[in-house]
Design an enzyme around this catalytic site. Structure first.
Site: not given
Ligand SMILES: *Cc1c(COP(=O)(O)O)cnc(C)c1O
Length: 384
Positions: A132, A216, A245
């Site tokens: 994701f 990521d 986050k």
């Molecule tokens: C939450 C998340 C995203 C997206 O972040 P947003 O601030 O909602 O755009 C991308 N990658 C990972 C692994 C995430 O947990």
């Protein structure tokens, strides 16, 4: 305003993209949220790994209020001290290259995708199953989930999906590859730490092909897994990582952090953002890092994570627990219904990442008594 009035406003005026629970929160402190009637809820979700310093941490509140009273915005045409200091800190505390600030996680991944393609024109981006990476078009194209992608086709071309298998990954990486994107611990699809063997295969394949390995760490970074960055727990170092986050201590900031090799790929005019790295969110991030980048706190994250995971493993019906620090996933039947009962009957905030996985993401400042209390409430929700 009452909950019923808020629901009426939502029904009439808000695009229906979120399935909200019938709860209105009005205040937060540490690991606790308070609803409109003053009931306390134990927060083991942290706004999806955002409020890792707890709600309204006094050090973050002070940094934000002081900065908000002094200067809130100038655009990136000018210098402000909070952004430059934060860039120095993020770079020196991780990959040693340079930083691009964003307002969110998806935007950090967009920046990373642009950087990877700028480094290798037209190159493919390799992602793994279960990933994701966000909801904007580039990030969505890197998120191989039929239900999220299909309604929005056509997507950005040039993304290649491989199973979480070292040989399949090696076979997919070539001179055509711009980058491999990996979450060291996959979050949204159920807390899946990627095997060390897969990470190593990605590193070797990228080195051989001259491609970039990009992590990521939007969910698993900033102390969540018990080291400041998740990659620091393994021997594999990426060429760049993305963060968001928890980075802002509850405020919206993200970052693409590169190592030296990718530090000068993007050139003036290649990318930009009006708000990103503004002085208030940068001050918030600096204060959040003051709290989290602390060996004693990170050791507690590892210890309490083990305590929480061991407790969850003893709950009836739990088939498997996967945990890295205070990022915990538990497989059991009916996870969404359990999360709902925990919230509404036990006042414990948790969520389900799918039909079979309950996810726990408590704030990193959580105490032992609160971990034990969460387990009591989960057990009660399970036996209801
Ligand atoms: C939450 C998340 C995203 C997206 O972040 P947003 O601030 O909602 O755009 C991308 N990658 C990972 C692994 C995430 O947990």
């Amino acid at each position: 305003m009452s909950l019923a009035e808020l629901q009426a406003l939502e029904r009439d005026h808000v695009l229906p993209t979120y399935a909200r629970f019938p709860v209105e929160f009005v205040r937060g402190e540490g690991a606790w949220l308070y609803d409109d009637e003053g009931h306390p809820y134990l927060d083991f979700l942290s706004g999806i790994s955002v409020t890792s310093v707890g709600h309204c941490h006094p050090h973050v509140v002070r940094a934000v209020t002081q900065q908000a009273a002094r200067l809130t915005h100038t655009t990136n045409m000018f210098y402000t001290e909070p952004a430059m200091r934060l860039a120095q800190r993020l770079s020196q505390g991780s990959l040693g290259g340079k930083v691009f600030f964003t307002n969110s996680g998806a935007e950090a991944n967009e920046a990373a995708i642009k950087l990877a393609r700028r480094a290798r024109r037209g190159g493919e981006i390799v992602v793994v199953e279960g990933a994701f990476h966000g909801r904007t078009y580039g990030a969505l194209s890197a998120t191989p989930q039929e239900s999220k992608q299909a309604p929005f086709a056509p997507l950005v071309p040039g993304f290649v999906v491989v199973p979480k298998d070292p040989d399949a990954l090696r076979a997919a990486v070539s001179e055509r590859t711009a980058a491999v994107f990996l979450e060291p611990v996959q979050g949204e699809t159920g807390v899946w730490p990627l095997p060390e063997e897969l990470l190593r295969a990605a590193r070797e394949a990228c080195d051989a092909a001259g491609a970039a390995l990009i992590y990521d760490e939007i969910q698993c970074g900033v102390g969540r897994t018990g080291t400041l960055w998740a990659y620091q727990a393994s021997g594999v170092v990426p060429d760049a990582l993305t963060s968001a986050k928890a980075l802002g201590g509850g405020f919206p900031i993200g970052a693409l952090i590169t190592g030296p090799r990718l530090a000068d790929v993007l050139q003036p005019g290649d990318h930009g953002s009006t708000f990103a790295g503004g002085p208030v969110v940068a001050a918030a991030a600096g204060a959040a890092l003051d709290v989290i980048d602390d060996p004693a706190l990170l050791r507690r994250v590892r210890e309490l994570g083990e305590r929480l995971a061991a407790g969850v493993a003893q709950l009836p019906g739990v088939r498997e627990v996967r945990a890295r620090g205070l990022m915990v996933g538990a497989d059991l039947d009916g996870a969404p219904e359990l999360a709902r009962r925990a919230l509404l009957d036990q006042r414990l905030v948790v969520n389900a990442t799918g039909p079979d996985t309950l996810r726990l993401l408590p704030p990193l400042i959580v105490g032992e008594a609160e971990v034990d209390e969460a387990l009591v409430r989960l057990r009660a929700a399970l036996s209801a």
